[in-house]
Design a protein around this motif. Sequence first.
Motif, PDB file in Angstrom:
ATOM      1  N   ARG A 247      20.333  17.014  30.582  1.00  0.00           N
ATOM      2  CA  ARG A 247      18.894  16.754  30.590  1.00  0.00           C
ATOM      3  C   ARG A 247      18.255  17.214  31.904  1.00  0.00           C
TER       4      ARG A 247
ATOM      5  N   ASN B 279       4.144  20.017  28.091  1.00  0.00           N
ATOM      6  CA  ASN B 279       5.254  19.995  29.046  1.00  0.00           C
ATOM      7  C   ASN B 279       5.495  18.594  29.604  1.00  0.00           C
TER       8      ASN B 279
ATOM      9  N   GLU C 256      17.563  20.789  31.576  1.00  0.00           N
ATOM     10  CA  GLU C 256      16.354  21.016  30.775  1.00  0.00           C
ATOM     11  C   GLU C 256      15.102  20.792  31.615  1.00  0.00           C
ATOM     12  N   CYS C 257      15.138  19.777  32.460  1.00  0.00           N
ATOM     13  CA  CYS C 257      14.009  19.518  33.354  1.00  0.00           C
ATOM     14  C   CYS C 257      13.828  20.675  34.335  1.00  0.00           C
TER      15      CYS C 257
ATOM     16  N   ASN D 199      12.831  13.875  28.219  1.00  0.00           N
ATOM     17  CA  ASN D 199      14.095  14.088  28.933  1.00  0.00           C
ATOM     18  C   ASN D 199      14.446  12.897  29.811  1.00  0.00           C
ATOM     19  N   TRP D 200      13.464  12.359  30.515  1.00  0.00           N
ATOM     20  CA  TRP D 200      13.745  11.250  31.424  1.00  0.00           C
ATOM     21  C   TRP D 200      14.031   9.959  30.676  1.00  0.00           C
TER      22      TRP D 200
ATOM     23  N   GLU E 210      12.127  12.921  39.209  1.00  0.00           N
ATOM     24  CA  GLU E 210      11.177  12.574  38.148  1.00  0.00           C
ATOM     25  C   GLU E 210       9.738  12.634  38.652  1.00  0.00           C
TER      26      GLU E 210
ATOM     27  N   GLY F  82       7.966  16.206  38.520  1.00  0.00           N
ATOM     28  CA  GLY F  82       7.361  16.654  37.273  1.00  0.00           C
ATOM     29  C   GLY F  82       6.178  15.820  36.857  1.00  0.00           C
TER      30      GLY F  82
ATOM     31  N   TRP G 299       8.930  16.579  29.404  1.00  0.00           N
ATOM     32  CA  TRP G 299       9.467  16.010  30.644  1.00  0.00           C
ATOM     33  C   TRP G 299       9.799  14.525  30.456  1.00  0.00           C
TER      34      TRP G 299
ATOM     35  N   TRP H  22      12.678  21.201  44.001  1.00  0.00           N
ATOM     36  CA  TRP H  22      13.549  20.763  42.906  1.00  0.00           C
ATOM     37  C   TRP H  22      15.013  21.113  43.185  1.00  0.00           C
TER      38      TRP H  22
END
Length: 243
Positions: A40, A126, A43-44, A133-134, A115, A118, A130, A60
Amino acid sequence: MMEKQLNPVIKAVQSLRKIAVDIKTTNAEIQSNDQKIRSRIEECGKLIATTNDSLVINLWIRQKSKLVENANTLLGILGRIEEKLRKKDTTDLVRIWTSHEEYKGMVLDNLIELERLGNAIFIDENLQKWEDNWKEIRSSLSEIISISDTYHLKLKMMEALKPDEIDELTMDILKHIPWNYSDNEAYQYEHEYMVAYNELKESQSRKKNLWDKILNALAGGVEETPAHRVQMRRWMDGEGDNQ
């Protein structure tokens, strides 16, 4: 997300049940959930790359590098704890668990920072990707934390009980306590759990010293500092971006 409050007795029963769970199984669950989190995070990272903002991307990359380093160290510590549990080795437990708590805190801090990044820049589609995913990252992390809390409880049992007492207790747990319910399912079967708890307590009443040791270990089985507990709860409830 409201934090559910288990009946203290149900919580005790769940804690006792987890003592009897096979160490190899729980370690496999840790590895599986760790891989889900890493997937994940990747993916982020792809979403971050779509910003084409070099400052954000570089930030990041730096934060992710810290996360990977700290997570790898934490996994190594959990592996050493697993080995000690299998061997019933009580040496150096305090130092190892202190290291575990230190790196767990750093991993949590790294995740919060990633986190937030994003949350501050994404909008519309998006942002939804995001957040999805989290949500999955939190779910997998919750599983790992639950297992690590069980490891802590088992370590405390090893400090409090002799090997033959642990074996005796494990056999009683498997005999009396429903072993295949999750914490959520335990809510639905509260009466059954209460019966199981009372049966176990009765079985141990003839060995009062052992039962007292059990309760003392349970009372301190999942200790955390107040600050760490608040930090964990807020992030797990999806409030890390508000800090």
